[in-house]
Scaffold this motif. Structure first.
Motif, PDB file in Angstrom:
ATOM      1  N   THR A  38       0.811  -1.224   0.000  1.00 18.66           N
ATOM      2  CA  THR A  38       0.000   0.000   0.000  1.00 18.66           C
ATOM      3  C   THR A  38       0.842   1.270   0.000  1.00 18.66           C
ATOM      4  O   THR A  38       0.382   2.319  -0.443  1.00 18.66           O
ATOM      5  CB  THR A  38      -0.936   0.023   1.219  1.00 18.66           C
ATOM      6  OG1 THR A  38      -0.152  -0.034   2.423  1.00 18.66           O
ATOM      7  CG2 THR A  38      -1.900  -1.151   1.184  1.00 18.66           C
ATOM      8  N   LEU A  39       2.084   1.184   0.511  1.00 23.02           N
ATOM      9  CA  LEU A  39       2.923   2.385   0.631  1.00 23.02           C
ATOM     10  C   LEU A  39       4.245   2.242  -0.125  1.00 23.02           C
ATOM     11  O   LEU A  39       5.217   2.947   0.175  1.00 23.02           O
ATOM     12  CB  LEU A  39       3.222   2.661   2.112  1.00 23.02           C
ATOM     13  CG  LEU A  39       2.012   2.925   3.012  1.00 23.02           C
ATOM     14  CD1 LEU A  39       2.427   3.013   4.469  1.00 23.02           C
ATOM     15  CD2 LEU A  39       1.307   4.218   2.588  1.00 23.02           C
ATOM     16  N   THR A  40       4.302   1.372  -1.112  1.00 20.00           N
ATOM     17  CA  THR A  40       5.542   1.132  -1.857  1.00 20.00           C
ATOM     18  C   THR A  40       6.164   2.437  -2.351  1.00 20.00           C
ATOM     19  O   THR A  40       5.493   3.246  -2.998  1.00 20.00           O
ATOM     20  CB  THR A  40       5.277   0.220  -3.072  1.00 20.00           C
ATOM     21  OG1 THR A  40       4.687  -1.003  -2.613  1.00 20.00           O
ATOM     22  CG2 THR A  40       6.561  -0.091  -3.807  1.00 20.00           C
ATOM     23  N   ASP A  41       7.450   2.652  -2.000  1.00 22.14           N
ATOM     24  CA  ASP A  41       8.133   3.875  -2.438  1.00 22.14           C
ATOM     25  C   ASP A  41       9.475   3.578  -3.110  1.00 22.14           C
ATOM     26  O   ASP A  41      10.181   4.492  -3.531  1.00 22.14           O
ATOM     27  CB  ASP A  41       8.345   4.831  -1.261  1.00 22.14           C
ATOM     28  CG  ASP A  41       9.247   4.262  -0.169  1.00 22.14           C
ATOM     29  OD1 ASP A  41       9.729   3.118  -0.321  1.00 22.14           O
ATOM     30  OD2 ASP A  41       9.462   4.961   0.843  1.00 22.14           O
ATOM     31  N   GLY A  42       9.861   2.307  -3.180  1.00 12.55           N
ATOM     32  CA  GLY A  42      11.119   1.951  -3.823  1.00 12.55           C
ATOM     33  C   GLY A  42      12.347   2.216  -2.985  1.00 12.55           C
ATOM     34  O   GLY A  42      13.466   1.969  -3.438  1.00 12.55           O
ATOM     35  N   VAL A  43      12.177   2.719  -1.749  1.00  9.51           N
ATOM     36  CA  VAL A  43      13.318   3.026  -0.880  1.00  9.51           C
ATOM     37  C   VAL A  43      13.249   2.202   0.401  1.00  9.51           C
ATOM     38  O   VAL A  43      14.112   1.374   0.675  1.00  9.51           O
ATOM     39  CB  VAL A  43      13.376   4.530  -0.545  1.00  9.51           C
ATOM     40  CG1 VAL A  43      14.566   4.810   0.392  1.00  9.51           C
ATOM     41  CG2 VAL A  43      13.505   5.358  -1.806  1.00  9.51           C
ATOM     42  N   ASP A  44      12.207   2.444   1.204  1.00  9.43           N
ATOM     43  CA  ASP A  44      12.050   1.745   2.472  1.00  9.43           C
ATOM     44  C   ASP A  44      10.878   0.769   2.455  1.00  9.43           C
ATOM     45  O   ASP A  44      10.900  -0.239   3.168  1.00  9.43           O
ATOM     46  CB  ASP A  44      11.868   2.755   3.613  1.00  9.43           C
ATOM     47  CG  ASP A  44      13.092   3.642   3.792  1.00  9.43           C
ATOM     48  OD1 ASP A  44      14.196   3.098   3.923  1.00  9.43           O
ATOM     49  OD2 ASP A  44      12.940   4.874   3.772  1.00  9.43           O
ATOM     50  N   TYR A  45       9.841   1.068   1.683  1.00 10.76           N
ATOM     51  CA  TYR A  45       8.689   0.176   1.525  1.00 10.76           C
ATOM     52  C   TYR A  45       8.849  -0.585   0.214  1.00 10.76           C
ATOM     53  O   TYR A  45       8.519  -0.095  -0.870  1.00 10.76           O
ATOM     54  CB  TYR A  45       7.386   0.980   1.521  1.00 10.76           C
ATOM     55  CG  TYR A  45       7.041   1.613   2.850  1.00 10.76           C
ATOM     56  CD1 TYR A  45       6.153   1.002   3.726  1.00 10.76           C
ATOM     57  CD2 TYR A  45       7.605   2.838   3.222  1.00 10.76           C
ATOM     58  CE1 TYR A  45       5.828   1.584   4.942  1.00 10.76           C
ATOM     59  CE2 TYR A  45       7.292   3.425   4.438  1.00 10.76           C
ATOM     60  CZ  TYR A  45       6.404   2.799   5.292  1.00 10.76           C
ATOM     61  OH  TYR A  45       6.093   3.383   6.498  1.00 10.76           O
ATOM     62  N   VAL A  46       9.402  -1.802   0.329  1.00  7.91           N
ATOM     63  CA  VAL A  46       9.714  -2.608  -0.845  1.00  7.91           C
ATOM     64  C   VAL A  46       9.301  -4.058  -0.568  1.00  7.91           C
ATOM     65  O   VAL A  46       9.856  -4.696   0.329  1.00  7.91           O
ATOM     66  CB  VAL A  46      11.222  -2.570  -1.173  1.00  7.91           C
ATOM     67  CG1 VAL A  46      11.528  -3.422  -2.394  1.00  7.91           C
ATOM     68  CG2 VAL A  46      11.702  -1.134  -1.385  1.00  7.91           C
TER      69      VAL A  46
END
Length: 482
Positions: A38-46
């Protein structure tokens, strides 16, 4: 050997029996979408696979704590192994499970925000300070310890090695979690496996050594410290990682942001702590067995501390080449925890000041000052840093356990699985700080223990009897009923 195998068997049994019970009390919902999606950002939420998330979690939490702590704890004799088994199953693994799963339920929130949600804003502010102090201390400890071991192996200048390790930490802290941590840790895991299994097999088949020879049931409950140092409460501060560690509460949210399904939580969080407990058992048993008891261990520690114990045991059991590989496995543990310690500190501070971390310049704004403070602290005596780390570590664990107890009480679930270990560990840290003449107030053990028990019971009444009667936050209540 029988006692060692029994202890390992109890830990594995604890995962399947008590771990399943804890999971049922929490109430997983496999159908719910996790923050990794739901919060995928490619940095910390992967999103990452269950196997990879478990391995990263294990390497994140298993720094020098489950090696140095049990080695120092072994000075009290086999009683240290009893604490590792009981503490790991009923306190440490429960602590890790709830710090991870509550983070999953709260969008990947860090431990200070979790404390604020379930205990109130005062707890949040208190935890922000404790968590940041702890993480910087962890980063410093997990720079100095591997640097010291590498000096023994390579003969390089320690300042150069400190600089190299710090440089790696800075890079690993800033880049997306799956670029370095997600790719290199499987290789590091192989070294860890070689170190743990290789040394255990080596001492079991050795003609010169045997695993825990002559240990009786009475020894398991006896303080054998040759310097006659009291077991209570020092043992429960000395052996943190491997039994229960507040540092893990700062690490679990990292993998909560990468876990693909709630049903993976027991394997990832509870299971990784059981894995760390086995590592702790191995080093506690090795320290007692290789040096033929507490007197021999005392002499080895006097000749260079826990680093010397690791060096002598590894090279003595596996020879030059095998010893180097085993030592590298030990070096990997703090390095793979030190980078995530600084990463966690960056994220906690970013949450506190509400600074998004998707852009590199904003990550640098927080990371650089943290590393500068850490570099300064590496000049402080390692023994002093370790003592402060131990107290801050267990105090953080206490707050996380009370956070979980409050959550369960407010959700009308069996809060005792967290309340009992929280009360015990609260007694430990209060007694320690009141009694310790160096870090604390130097009061008598009787007065310190009595005050610890009373204050722990007062806190238990406050958390369960007052905070626990409040309803859950509205958004969490809707999630729980969904």
């Amino acid at each position: 050997m029988t006692w060692f195998l029994l202890a390992v068997g109890l830990l594995i049994g604890g995962y399947f029996i008590y771990g399943t019970f804890v999971e049922k009390v929490f109430g997983i919902k496999p159908e719910r979408t996790t923050p990794a999606h739901t919060l995928t950002d490619g940095v910390d939420y992967v999103p990452m696979s269950k196997r990879k998330v478990y391995l990263v979690q294990l390497l994140n939490i298993a720094g020098v704590g489950p090696i140095f702590g049990p080695i120092l704890g072994a000075m009290y004799g086999p009683a240290a192994m009893v604490w590792i088994v009981i503490g790991c199953i009923f306190a440490g693994a429960v602590h890790d499970y709830f710090s991870g799963m509550l983070s999953v339920r709260n969008g990947g929130a860090s431990v200070p925000n979790l404390a604020g949600r379930y205990l109130g804003n005062n707890a949040k502010h208190f935890m922000n300070i404790f968590a940041l102090v702890l993480l910087v201390l962890v980063g410093v400890v997990f720079v100095s310890a591997p640097a010291g071991l590498l000096v023994k192996l390579s003969g390089w200048d320690k300042t150069l090695l400190l600089t190299i390790i710090f440089g790696y930490y800075l890079i690993a802290t800033l880049v997306p979690v799956d670029k370095i941590i997600g790719r290199l840790y499987p290789f590091f895991g192989a070294l860890l496996l070689f170190m743990s299994v290789g040394l255990t097999i080596a001492i079991m088949v050795s003609a010169d050594y045997s695993m825990l020879p002559g240990v009786t049931a009475g020894d398991l409950l006896t303080n054998l410290n040759p310097a006659d140092k009291p077991l209570w409460p020092a043992l429960f501060i000395t052996i943190a990682c491997g039994a229960i560690s507040g540092f893990h509460a700062t690490q679990s949210p990292l993998m909560a942001r990468c876990m693909e399904n709630e049903k993976n939580g027991r394997f990832v969080f509870y299971g990784a702590m059981i894995g760390e407990g086995i590592i702790a058992l191995i080093w506690c048993a090795l320290a007692l067995s290789f040096f033929h008891g507490v007197e021999g261990l005392q002499a080895a520690l006097a000749n260079g501390g826990p680093s010397n114990v690791v060096f002598e045991a590894s090279t003595g059991l596996l020879g030059a080449l095998g010893g180097v590989l085993a030592i590298l496995g030990v070096v990997v543990l703090p390095i793979t925890s030190g980078d995530t310690a600084f990463r966690s500190a960056r994220l906690i501070l970013a949450e506190f000041i509400k600074l998004p971390q998707k852009q590199l310049p904003k990550r640098l704004m927080i990371a650089v000052p943290l590393f500068a403070i850490g570099a300064i602290l590496t000049q402080v005596d390692f023994g002093v840093i370790w003592r402060y780390f131990g107290f801050a570590n267990q105090s953080t664990a206490v707050i996380m356990l009370w956070t979980a107890a409050a959550y369960l009480a407010r959700a009308n679930r069996l809060h005792w699985i967290c309340t009992v270990p929280a009360t015990f560990m609260t007694t430990v840290v209060i007694t320690f700080i009141l009694n310790n003449p160096t870090l604390g107030f130097g009061l008598s053990m009787t007065v310190s223990t009595a005050a610890g028990v009373v204050l722990a019971l007062v806190i238990a009444g406050l958390v369960v009897g007052i905070i626990g009667k409040k309803p859950l936050p509205a958004d969490i209540e809707s999630l729980e009923s969904a």
